[in-house]
Design a protein around this motif. Structure first.
Motif, PDB file in Angstrom:
ATOM      1  N   SER A 271      -2.343 -11.930  44.552  1.00  0.00           N
ATOM      2  CA  SER A 271      -3.344 -10.875  44.737  1.00  0.00           C
ATOM      3  C   SER A 271      -3.626 -10.572  46.213  1.00  0.00           C
ATOM      4  O   SER A 271      -4.261  -9.595  46.542  1.00  0.00           O
ATOM      5  CB  SER A 271      -4.640 -11.236  44.019  1.00  0.00           C
ATOM      6  OG  SER A 271      -5.250 -12.318  44.670  1.00  0.00           O
ATOM      7  N   ARG A 272      -3.133 -11.409  47.100  1.00  0.00           N
ATOM      8  CA  ARG A 272      -3.295 -11.100  48.529  1.00  0.00           C
ATOM      9  C   ARG A 272      -2.303 -10.029  48.997  1.00  0.00           C
ATOM     10  O   ARG A 272      -2.469  -9.458  50.064  1.00  0.00           O
ATOM     11  CB  ARG A 272      -3.030 -12.361  49.375  1.00  0.00           C
ATOM     12  CG  ARG A 272      -4.107 -13.404  49.281  1.00  0.00           C
ATOM     13  CD  ARG A 272      -3.730 -14.595  50.158  1.00  0.00           C
ATOM     14  NE  ARG A 272      -4.659 -15.683  49.927  1.00  0.00           N
ATOM     15  CZ  ARG A 272      -5.859 -15.755  50.489  1.00  0.00           C
ATOM     16  NH1 ARG A 272      -6.258 -14.802  51.300  1.00  0.00           N
ATOM     17  NH2 ARG A 272      -6.647 -16.762  50.219  1.00  0.00           N
ATOM     18  N   CYS A 273      -1.249  -9.853  48.206  1.00  0.00           N
ATOM     19  CA  CYS A 273      -0.170  -8.962  48.635  1.00  0.00           C
ATOM     20  C   CYS A 273      -0.611  -7.505  48.521  1.00  0.00           C
ATOM     21  O   CYS A 273      -1.015  -7.061  47.450  1.00  0.00           O
ATOM     22  CB  CYS A 273       1.051  -9.221  47.751  1.00  0.00           C
ATOM     23  SG  CYS A 273       2.497  -8.333  48.269  1.00  0.00           S
ATOM     24  N   GLU A 274      -0.480  -6.766  49.617  1.00  0.00           N
ATOM     25  CA  GLU A 274      -0.913  -5.365  49.592  1.00  0.00           C
ATOM     26  C   GLU A 274       0.250  -4.405  49.814  1.00  0.00           C
ATOM     27  O   GLU A 274       0.071  -3.256  50.189  1.00  0.00           O
ATOM     28  CB  GLU A 274      -2.011  -5.161  50.642  1.00  0.00           C
ATOM     29  CG  GLU A 274      -3.269  -5.963  50.301  1.00  0.00           C
ATOM     30  CD  GLU A 274      -4.449  -5.590  51.179  1.00  0.00           C
ATOM     31  OE1 GLU A 274      -5.063  -4.552  50.943  1.00  0.00           O
ATOM     32  OE2 GLU A 274      -4.711  -6.360  52.115  1.00  0.00           O
ATOM     33  N   CYS A 308       2.117 -11.395  52.707  1.00  0.00           N
ATOM     34  CA  CYS A 308       0.890 -11.356  53.509  1.00  0.00           C
ATOM     35  C   CYS A 308       0.989 -12.320  54.687  1.00  0.00           C
ATOM     36  O   CYS A 308       2.016 -12.961  54.905  1.00  0.00           O
ATOM     37  CB  CYS A 308      -0.325 -11.689  52.642  1.00  0.00           C
ATOM     38  SG  CYS A 308      -0.535 -13.446  52.381  1.00  0.00           S
TER      39      CYS A 308
END
Ligand code: SF4
Length: 360
Positions: A271-274, A308
């Protein structure tokens, strides 16, 4: 590159490729065209050569296919192995036609006399013979439910046939001891490697489809390679053989036993990956395929593509170059040094152009 302590074996030449005795582990595959159609078979072998196949085996179901062998051999660059079952006369014809190696299966090739004739002819032609023992065609193996006893039977059959060849002073021998069960296969190879020093061709036979067969082969071959066993490998898949070669390469490269082309280190995302890392990595792989670039790369290149900044900069710094993602952007590193920021929509182009910089 890492070298696990490798089991010492004899060196054997298969045409222009040397196996065993400290040589790199060679990648093999097998054609699945109709061998009687020599033009289609050559087309497939050329595709496999392009992918990086180093030794190719071709099944010869009848004399007609054996007569085609010299035409095929003249049209390809890699050593050609003739795979013969049931009829030793086809193997004799394959020798005449210039095969670089024979693979025979003691389970079905017939009497010791026939094997001795093959030994004499192969010796005259200076080509090796692989004794390819396969659990599926050895009825003695099916008498046991215990994997250890099955493995011992595979080994004793192989050794029996090794002795026949040795009786004729024939020592250019390669052995394989394949079963579709990992435990039996690993046990058999380990027992054989503890007894004799002939090079071993590894495989988990009938491993299955592209996905399940890849996993099963990687698990089984990985155990043996880690133990220092194995001089050539074939990943046996119910798929286009090009996939076998790619899988073999990734397996050897991931174990740091050989290094080819491009190695991409990428994170699983969370979920940190943007950034859409899955799509980016797929596009980079598609456009730079390690195998296609194999001959053009001046040296292997390691590229880190990370979602990230948590692990990203560290991995990207360890690679030749890499990008660690941020919000709609990424931090580019080369040889451990920060180079600059790059917008997400430019990642693929940038990576591909940087990889091209490593090509001859
Ligand atoms: Fe998640 Fe970042 Fe690790 Fe990728 S590198 S898995 S995005 S924490």
């Amino acid at each position: 590159m890492k070298f696990y302590k490798r089991t010492e074996t004899k060196r054997i030449n298969i045409g222009s490729v040397t196996i065993g005795g400290g040589s790199p582990i060679a990648v093999q595959s097998m054609t699945n065209t109709n061998s009687r159609d020599w033009k289609a078979t050559v087309r497939q072998i050329k595709q496999l050569e392009e992918t990086g196949c180093e030794i190719i085996r071709i099944s010869l179901p009848d004399m007609e296919s054996a007569y085609n062998l010299s035409k095929i051999k003249k049209s390809i660059k890699i050593p050609l192995v003739a795979d013969v079952h049931f009829d030793y006369r086809i193997a004799l014809e394959a020798i005449k036609q210039g095969a670089d190696k024979l693979r025979i299966n003691p389970g079905n090739i017939g009497s010791k006399d026939k094997i001795s004739i093959l030994a004499k002819e192969a010796k005259k032609a200076h080509i090796p013979i692989r004794i390819g023992v396969n659990a599926g065609s050895l009825k003695e193996v099916h008498g046991f439910s215990d994997n250890f006893l099955r493995a011992k039977t595979l080994v004793s059959t192989a050794i029996e046939h090794v002795r026949i060849l040795e009786k004729y002073s024939f020592q250019d021998i390669v052995v394989s001891l394949k079963a579709s069960n990992i435990d039996t296969t690993v046990k058999a190879y380990k027992i054989f490697a503890s007894k004799r020093n002939y090079p071993l061709h590894l495989g988990i036979t009938e491993a299955g489809s592209i996905f399940s067969g890849t996993v099963k082969s990687a698990a089984g071959l990985g155990i043996m390679l880690y133990d220092g066993i194995g001089n050539t490998i074939r990943v046996s898949l119910t798929a286009n053989p090009v996939e076998e070669v790619k899988t073999a390469y990734f397996l050897l490269q991931s174990m740091e036993l050989r290094s080819f082309g491009i190695e991409i280190i990428s994170c699983p995302t969370c979920s940190r990956c943007e950034v859409d890392l899955i799509k980016i990595v797929a596009e980079v792989e598609e456009r730079t395929s390690a195998m296609k670039n194999l001959k053009r790369l001046a040296k292997p290149v390691k590229v880190a593509l990370m979602g990230c900044l948590v692990n990203g900069p560290g991995e990207a710094k360890d690679a030749d170059f890499g990008i660690a993602g941020g919000k709609n952007t990424g931090v580019l590193f080369k040889n451990g040094k920060f180079i600059g920021k790059i917008n997400t929509d430019k990642w693929v182009e940038k990576i591909v152009s940087m990889i091209k910089g490593y090509c001859r």
